[in-house]
Design a protein around this motif. Sequence first.
Motif, short mmCIF file in Angstrom:
data_model
loop_
_atom_site.label_atom_id
_atom_site.label_comp_id
_atom_site.label_asym_id
_atom_site.label_seq_id
_atom_site.Cartn_x
_atom_site.Cartn_y
_atom_site.Cartn_z
N LYS A 1 34.82 -6.47 -19.99
CA LYS A 1 36.26 -6.24 -20.00
C LYS A 1 36.59 -4.74 -20.02
CE LYS A 1 37.51 -10.59 -22.29
NZ LYS A 1 38.15 -11.21 -23.46
N ASN A 2 37.77 -4.41 -19.49
CA ASN A 2 38.19 -3.01 -19.42
C ASN A 2 38.35 -2.36 -20.78
OD1 ASN A 2 38.26 -3.00 -16.61
ND2 ASN A 2 40.35 -3.78 -16.55
N ASP A 3 38.73 -3.17 -21.79
CA ASP A 3 38.97 -2.60 -23.11
C ASP A 3 37.71 -2.46 -23.95
OD1 ASP A 3 38.55 -5.28 -23.42
OD2 ASP A 3 40.22 -5.64 -24.78
N LYS A 4 36.55 -2.80 -23.36
CA LYS A 4 35.29 -2.68 -24.09
C LYS A 4 34.48 -1.53 -23.52
CE LYS A 4 34.70 -7.46 -25.64
NZ LYS A 4 33.80 -8.64 -25.66
N ASP A 5 33.91 -0.71 -24.39
CA ASP A 5 33.06 0.41 -23.97
C ASP A 5 31.62 0.07 -24.36
OD1 ASP A 5 32.51 2.78 -22.75
OD2 ASP A 5 32.98 4.02 -24.49
N VAL A 6 30.87 -0.42 -23.40
CA VAL A 6 29.53 -0.95 -23.65
C VAL A 6 28.47 0.00 -23.12
CG1 VAL A 6 27.98 -2.90 -23.21
CG2 VAL A 6 30.43 -3.30 -23.53
N SER A 7 27.42 0.18 -23.89
CA SER A 7 26.28 1.00 -23.47
C SER A 7 25.53 0.28 -22.35
CB SER A 7 25.34 1.24 -24.65
OG SER A 7 24.19 1.93 -24.24
N LEU A 8 25.18 1.04 -21.30
CA LEU A 8 24.54 0.46 -20.12
C LEU A 8 23.03 0.67 -20.11
CD1 LEU A 8 27.11 1.67 -17.43
CD2 LEU A 8 26.98 -0.62 -18.45
N ASN A 9 22.32 -0.27 -19.47
CA ASN A 9 20.89 -0.11 -19.22
C ASN A 9 20.62 0.53 -17.87
OD1 ASN A 9 20.45 -3.32 -20.71
ND2 ASN A 9 19.99 -1.36 -21.68
N GLY A 10 21.56 0.34 -16.96
CA GLY A 10 21.36 0.89 -15.62
C GLY A 10 22.61 0.84 -14.77
N MET A 11 22.53 1.47 -13.61
CA MET A 11 23.63 1.47 -12.64
C MET A 11 23.03 1.30 -11.25
SD MET A 11 26.05 4.59 -14.02
CE MET A 11 24.82 5.82 -13.57
N THR A 12 23.78 0.64 -10.39
CA THR A 12 23.38 0.50 -8.99
C THR A 12 24.48 1.08 -8.13
OG1 THR A 12 22.07 -1.48 -9.45
CG2 THR A 12 22.72 -1.11 -7.18
N LEU A 13 24.09 1.94 -7.21
CA LEU A 13 25.06 2.69 -6.42
C LEU A 13 24.81 2.44 -4.93
CD1 LEU A 13 26.07 6.36 -7.07
CD2 LEU A 13 25.15 5.79 -4.84
N ASN A 14 25.89 2.26 -4.17
CA ASN A 14 25.77 2.15 -2.72
C ASN A 14 25.39 3.52 -2.17
OD1 ASN A 14 26.19 1.95 0.07
ND2 ASN A 14 27.75 0.39 -0.19
N SER A 15 24.18 3.63 -1.63
CA SER A 15 23.65 4.94 -1.23
C SER A 15 23.64 5.15 0.28
CB SER A 15 22.22 5.11 -1.78
OG SER A 15 21.38 4.08 -1.31
N GLU A 16 24.54 4.43 1.00
CA GLU A 16 24.61 4.57 2.46
C GLU A 16 24.83 6.02 2.88
OE1 GLU A 16 24.12 2.32 4.71
OE2 GLU A 16 24.17 0.44 3.61
N LYS A 17 25.67 6.75 2.12
CA LYS A 17 26.02 8.12 2.49
C LYS A 17 25.29 9.16 1.63
CE LYS A 17 30.66 6.65 3.92
NZ LYS A 17 32.12 6.80 3.70
N PHE A 18 24.24 8.71 0.92
CA PHE A 18 23.53 9.61 0.02
C PHE A 18 22.09 9.84 0.49
CE2 PHE A 18 26.99 8.28 -2.63
CZ PHE A 18 27.17 9.28 -3.57
N THR A 19 21.67 11.09 0.48
CA THR A 19 20.25 11.40 0.60
C THR A 19 19.68 11.46 -0.81
OG1 THR A 19 20.64 13.78 0.50
CG2 THR A 19 20.66 12.75 2.70
N SER A 20 18.37 11.55 -0.95
CA SER A 20 17.76 11.62 -2.28
C SER A 20 18.21 12.89 -3.02
CB SER A 20 16.23 11.58 -2.17
OG SER A 20 15.76 12.63 -1.36
N THR A 21 18.44 13.98 -2.27
CA THR A 21 18.92 15.22 -2.88
C THR A 21 20.33 15.03 -3.44
OG1 THR A 21 17.60 16.55 -1.36
CG2 THR A 21 19.41 17.66 -2.49
N LYS A 22 21.21 14.36 -2.68
CA LYS A 22 22.57 14.11 -3.15
C LYS A 22 22.58 13.20 -4.37
CE LYS A 22 25.14 14.79 1.17
NZ LYS A 22 26.02 14.14 2.18
N LEU A 23 21.66 12.24 -4.42
CA LEU A 23 21.57 11.36 -5.58
C LEU A 23 21.16 12.15 -6.82
CD1 LEU A 23 19.84 8.23 -4.00
CD2 LEU A 23 22.15 8.33 -4.91
N GLU A 24 20.19 13.04 -6.64
CA GLU A 24 19.75 13.89 -7.76
C GLU A 24 20.88 14.81 -8.22
OE1 GLU A 24 17.11 13.86 -9.58
OE2 GLU A 24 15.97 12.34 -8.48
N ASN A 25 21.64 15.34 -7.27
CA ASN A 25 22.79 16.20 -7.62
C ASN A 25 23.85 15.41 -8.38
OD1 ASN A 25 21.61 18.40 -6.37
ND2 ASN A 25 22.71 18.10 -4.44
N PHE A 26 24.11 14.18 -7.93
CA PHE A 26 25.07 13.31 -8.61
C PHE A 26 24.62 13.07 -10.06
CE2 PHE A 26 26.22 9.00 -9.97
CZ PHE A 26 27.60 9.03 -9.85
#
Length: 393
Positions: free
Chosen positions: A160-185
């Motif tokens: 829910k939007n009103d909950k701030d939960v600690s995450l184990n991971g994230m998945t990102l659409n990397s169609e427009k990302f090189t590995s360098t851009k991912l590291e910069n992000f």
Amino acid sequence: MINKIKYIIKVFFMALLIMCWVMSIGYANRIKPKHKTANFYLLDEATHTSKISEFKKGNKDLDIVGWREDDFQEINNSDLNRKVDKVKVLSVKGNLSLILKSANLLKDDFKGCLIDEDTAYKLFGGVTNIIGSKLEYKGEQFVVRGIHNDEDSNLIVNIKNDKDVSLNGMTLNSEKFTSTKLENFKSQNGIKAVIVDGALYYNFAKYISLLFPLIIAVIIIFKILKRAYIVRRKPVQLGIYLILSICTLLLFMKITNFRIKIPLDMIPNKWSDFEFWDKLWKESTQKYEYVLYMKKYGLDIYNIKNLISSIKYSLICVFLFLISRKFIKFKSFKGVISHMIIMLIVIFTIVISISNSMYNFNVNLPMVWFIYPAYIFVEFYLMKKDLLESIKE
């Protein structure tokens, strides 16, 4: 009678061989991601769901989902007085379709959930007519929106939007990302994580499933080049065989969709930049070591199970093929054609229909229909050539 039995054994053996290859391709295709993604495996619990909104504010086109997995949870069905404990719950924030191919849970649906088939049987006694049924998790009621089979978690819910939960991971659409851009992000946002290609397991499974057609291509090209060496003093025949070998290689790459791609980040400004190669090697080694020893989440476990199955059936297929080379031989062109027709109509149709109905595999690929018949034809043709050459001598 004996000849008929031998022929039936040949057909059965080839059906088994093709079935194993189809299974290998099918398990690999199961873990093929819908999108090009990158997984951020967080190294601490400092990244919370509130960060997802912050990331999107800085980049409106950013397609990302944060996730947390909790083990040993309890789910209840108060209507039937049933409960399931020690379940794995995946809580997500963002675009769930980056993780699941068959996602049918909207990101703002905080009352809905997805469950796996096993949990559906335990809570409701089956998988039919359970859409819209209710279950309880952590004192809240959730409505079942569907059955998922792209993940190893038992229950999937939105955070829910009103909950701030600690995450184990994230998945990102990397169609427009090189590995360098991912590291910069990662560095710009102060994220402590190891970034892993979302298609890591699929790529490995795909190349393993191509082991069988690769062996066939190598055998065909080797035999063609061997013939080219024999006729090396005859320019016309030599040219024909060399063209055939090149065509075989190109055809293999075409029908298997095999591509050799080198990411731009892996190309140094100077090939003599040994520091670049050393750094690249260390980073790659550390990343694969992390993947090998890290805690495996539901998505990883699902992918690993399918990867292992793909490897297993691919190796069985190769083993059966090596055995088949010893006893599946044809004496006449008529025998080759008749066997191909039977194989195409009966074996392939039955094998593919069985795999689709039992395992829901999408494996109706050109290479399944073409690779093995091509090998049989070339093997017979070159064998006849060698026989004619020996008779002339």
